[in-house]
Design a protein around this motif. Structure first.
Motif, short mmCIF file in Angstrom:
data_model
loop_
_atom_site.label_atom_id
_atom_site.label_comp_id
_atom_site.label_asym_id
_atom_site.label_seq_id
_atom_site.Cartn_x
_atom_site.Cartn_y
_atom_site.Cartn_z
N TYR A 38 0.84 -1.21 0.00
CA TYR A 38 0.00 0.00 0.00
C TYR A 38 0.87 1.26 0.00
O TYR A 38 0.77 2.08 -0.88
N PRO A 43 4.21 -7.38 -4.71
CA PRO A 43 4.19 -8.83 -4.49
C PRO A 43 5.55 -9.51 -4.68
O PRO A 43 5.91 -10.40 -3.89
N TYR A 90 -6.71 -6.46 4.62
CA TYR A 90 -6.25 -6.72 3.25
C TYR A 90 -4.75 -6.95 3.23
O TYR A 90 -4.26 -7.94 2.67
N CYS B 36 -10.25 -8.78 -6.15
CA CYS B 36 -9.30 -8.70 -5.04
C CYS B 36 -8.50 -7.41 -5.01
O CYS B 36 -7.42 -7.35 -4.41
N GLY B 37 -9.01 -6.34 -5.66
CA GLY B 37 -8.35 -5.05 -5.50
C GLY B 37 -7.33 -4.70 -6.57
O GLY B 37 -6.75 -3.62 -6.53
N TYR B 38 -7.08 -5.60 -7.52
CA TYR B 38 -6.10 -5.27 -8.56
C TYR B 38 -6.81 -4.73 -9.82
O TYR B 38 -6.52 -3.62 -10.24
N HIS B 39 -7.70 -5.49 -10.38
CA HIS B 39 -8.43 -5.00 -11.56
C HIS B 39 -9.75 -4.35 -11.15
O HIS B 39 -10.36 -3.62 -11.94
N ALA B 40 -10.20 -4.62 -9.93
CA ALA B 40 -11.49 -4.14 -9.42
C ALA B 40 -11.55 -4.52 -7.95
O ALA B 40 -10.73 -5.29 -7.47
N GLY B 41 -12.56 -3.97 -7.26
CA GLY B 41 -12.71 -4.29 -5.83
C GLY B 41 -11.78 -3.45 -4.97
O GLY B 41 -10.76 -2.94 -5.46
N ASP B 42 -12.16 -3.29 -3.72
CA ASP B 42 -11.28 -2.65 -2.74
C ASP B 42 -11.58 -3.30 -1.39
O ASP B 42 -12.51 -4.10 -1.28
N PRO B 67 -2.75 -5.91 -12.28
CA PRO B 67 -2.80 -4.61 -11.61
C PRO B 67 -3.07 -3.53 -12.64
O PRO B 67 -2.17 -2.79 -13.03
N LEU B 69 -6.32 -1.30 -12.97
CA LEU B 69 -7.67 -0.83 -12.65
C LEU B 69 -8.25 -0.03 -13.81
O LEU B 69 -9.42 -0.16 -14.15
N PHE B 72 -9.46 -2.41 -16.23
CA PHE B 72 -10.32 -3.44 -15.62
C PHE B 72 -9.75 -4.85 -15.81
O PHE B 72 -10.48 -5.82 -15.87
N TYR B 87 1.48 -12.04 -8.00
CA TYR B 87 0.21 -11.29 -8.02
C TYR B 87 -0.95 -12.16 -7.53
O TYR B 87 -1.85 -11.70 -6.82
N GLN B 91 -3.22 -11.50 -4.04
CA GLN B 91 -4.66 -11.27 -4.09
C GLN B 91 -5.45 -12.36 -3.36
O GLN B 91 -6.44 -12.08 -2.69
N ILE C 70 4.30 -0.16 -11.37
CA ILE C 70 4.87 -1.37 -10.78
C ILE C 70 5.79 -2.08 -11.78
O ILE C 70 6.71 -2.78 -11.39
N PHE D 14 -14.44 6.32 -14.80
CA PHE D 14 -13.05 5.85 -14.77
C PHE D 14 -13.00 4.44 -15.34
O PHE D 14 -13.61 3.52 -14.78
N ALA D 16 -13.76 1.14 -16.75
CA ALA D 16 -15.04 0.47 -16.96
C ALA D 16 -16.14 1.02 -16.05
O ALA D 16 -17.30 0.63 -16.18
N TYR D 17 -15.77 1.92 -15.15
CA TYR D 17 -16.73 2.44 -14.17
C TYR D 17 -17.41 3.70 -14.69
O TYR D 17 -16.74 4.69 -14.97
N ILE D 70 -9.39 5.73 -4.61
CA ILE D 70 -10.16 4.83 -3.76
C ILE D 70 -11.07 5.62 -2.81
O ILE D 70 -12.11 5.14 -2.39
#
Lengths: 255, 255, 255, 255
Positions: A38, A43, A90, B36-42, B67, B69, B72, B87, B91, C70, D14, D16-17, D70
């Motif tokens: 973060y 990784p 996380y 899992c926060g890499y392409h989507a999600g937080d 990674p 975002l 996507f 990676y 995740q 990254i 942003f 796909a969002y 985020i």
């Protein structure tokens, strides 16, 4: 025999960016606070750092921070307790995966930078951090500043706690750190820094910035690995502790 | 009694951005692939999604991606196998933490988007993904496309495997998906899509785009939750499967 | 009098992460390719780098890359031409703001890493990059590899072009670079590297890896600043060029 | 004839969002605050939004925020003035590039979210923001809250200023907004909101939450586009203003 842990912030490289002399520091510390992607780390760096820790028998801890790579997790961010709890979960989970892959157990959690400082003064935020840790694994040790709200929250919630001291920092009479920038905030002389740490471990006492002796408890000493001089100091303090009959041991053997 | 799993990609919201009708889909699927926060999600979305899955008894799987975002996770990135492995571990570990906090077990892993597609055609990349999964937990089930390199790698490495089929996609005679854009790539008619899935489960057969029947094995059917029509389809296909004497069950009860 | 530009990739630090010896290299180059925050660099670093360039009279160019911090922009990402065009515009605009604040003009654009390599082989991608540059400022010079698709696209679109050569790389008979890893890909000997560059500038010729002389045109020589040895080489090559009656000049005085 | 600007925060999608009903709102506003990729927005979205603004004759402004996707730029981050200045320059420059590509001029800058709120109360931070704007283009108009430190800093530095009011918010007697959550903070009734705005424009007066009339100056009314109801309100308020003999005009025609 007296025991003390030496901890250091490690695994802070990111992609092509190298930070810290991990290979040189890890052999001399007993606990490593590993960045979790973060505020620093990625990784591949986490995988490599955990392997190095295993090789040199340094216990692995998570060092979760704010999602602020550009600010290295050092800037206060006005997160909600729910956000802090989720961020901590996380990052601990991510690092624990690399420990599992190496067949070792995650030992502790030390919040990083602004999260460490903010939680230290904010009981509600500290509760969220401690709740996040406990829900993942109640045997994880919280490594935090003596006298801070984090320690209070961990006690409330029933999380094992380890107290850290800083070899290179001055203390106020109430046990808090002298603010950076104020006279006496940094202990510049290496010999003095080492003597202070030995006294803290042996006698539970340190001279505050005012000159008055205060009581202080230490489970771990925080040391740095960000330059050749810092690494040399890690070696020296480790050797001095041993010469004074103090055993270096990871937190799990102390708490 | 025949059994089949219904899986869907979920937990794809991010911060203030909402994506997918998770609350409406989760009650009707048996396995959830959670971003899992890499392409989507937080982390907050992951916490909420895992809680919803627990509430509605949907098994939780990790849906690790690149990674990326902004893309996507749908764009091929020329990662090394070591990067892919790290990676995936990162995740899975992060999501597993939220499962632990809820007292449930992570069931499976389904790589997302470009990682799914690239690994499907690249045995070395697939081996890295499967190695990453196995080193964290050898009981995790890999959910992948029948006939892909991922399935081959999982078999090699000794990872449990589940095969997924797509209700809304056409198949070539060799069992691969008809490329998007080609005639017959999409099954537009809902009734036909449902009849095809029922036949796949009951008879292990489907009509290829050429008209010829081919053998096909399915452990799970992938469905979508990205709009009211998609959600309605999930309900319909679930009901139709039950009416045809097929039991909906999570992967762990099938593999 | 013959003229040549010396260019170097600079401004690649990010937050707490330092990369490259910018302060030491900038005084010795005539054009700086400044990272724009996608693969490297951040707003504070960009501000500082542009100031340094102004102070030492090095012309400033944008060095746009993929949004892949990254991976340091070194990994191929399967972007669409529209994405590439938009990424290039965004990054050039961001850097141009820091030039405006210093009262200097942005001189050129050199795509970075994987974008440089991918565009070099893909005419459609190169057209998108060149279109992005031209729509912002048609006087911006594209700095690219001689013989690449980028040069072809710039000619098509009517963008000024500068050709770069590499002092430390071998060439095939067709003018392309010998692939890294193949024998002759790197010119290890500093003296030989310098002699080759002088000959390229004076005679327009270089010995290919096969030994045969080929024609080559150079407007700029790419040099590195990532270590003390690299910086020393920048000084040496600059001095050697001057001793041989070649004038160091920024691209805008050459094209 | 009285004139007023209608401004709205746009371009917040942003990747796909998707966020906001930009296509439906832009035809009805006179100034668009376009996100610049830090708290929201991406290069493709910026390109598309600027094109839409040009098509419907809405003036384009930059809406720079914190680098906190985020958190959608809504969380206070303890940045230094130098960081704020650099972030603002970077984002304005990036958006200005898309304006240049469309042959239109960037009209204004409105800081977003937490940056807007923090700068509003912190003169030093506001000076940094205004300095950043002025060094790029001293004709850019700062759009800010009446009575805030941003307005004070802009006056000091010599930046054109436009004052914004909120149709749906209550005011204290000192002209500040009633804090969210307190009674009277939101004007729920659409008719009342519209009547208040008309009175502000015509008479320069509004009833404070206490009932007492206060003086208030408005150059622009902030409206939202985040749902069908919000879009409908934008249409209604625009129509009501015209019916009351008030001309809708972009900031550049008012300041």
């Amino acid at each position: 025999m007296k025991k003390i842990d030496l901890n250091s912030d490690l695994g802070e490289s990111f992609g092509a960016y190298k930070m810290g002399l991990d290979e040189e520091v890890i052999p001399f510390v007993t606990s490593a606070n590993v960045a979790c992607g973060y505020h620093a780390g990625d990784p591949l760096v986490m995988a490599k750092t955990v392997k190095l820790c295993k090789k040199f028998n340094a216990a692995v801890g998570a060092h979760p921070g704010f999602p602020d790579l550009i600010g290295f997790g050092r800037r206060n961010i006005d997160v909600t307790p729910a956000e802090a709890e989720a961020y901590v979960k996380y990052q601990i989970g991510a690092l624990a995966a690399f420990c599992k892959a190496e067949g070792i157990k995650l030992q502790h959690v030390k919040p990083h930078g602004a999260l460490y400082n903010m939680a230290g003064k904010d009981l509600e935020l500290s509760r969220a951090v401690c709740k996040g840790i406990k829900e993942i694994d109640p045997s994880l040790i919280l490594l935090g500043l003596s006298g801070s709200k984090m320690i209070e929250a961990a006690a409330e919630i029933g999380l094992p706690v380890a107290l850290e001291v800083f070899a290179d920092r001055g203390y106020e009479e109430d046990g808090s750190l002298v603010k950076r920038g104020k006279p006496g905030s940094m202990i510049e002389d290496e010999g003095e820094a080492i003597r202070r740490v030995i006294r803290i471990v042996k006698e539970g006492k340190v001279a505050a910035v005012t000159g008055k002796d205060i009581s202080i408890r230490a489970d771990s000493v925080c040391v740095h690995g960000d330059g050749p001089k810092a690494v040399e100091f890690v070696r020296k303090i480790g050797a001095a502790l041993k010469e004074n009959g103090i055993q270096l041991a990871p937190l799990s053997e102390i708490i």
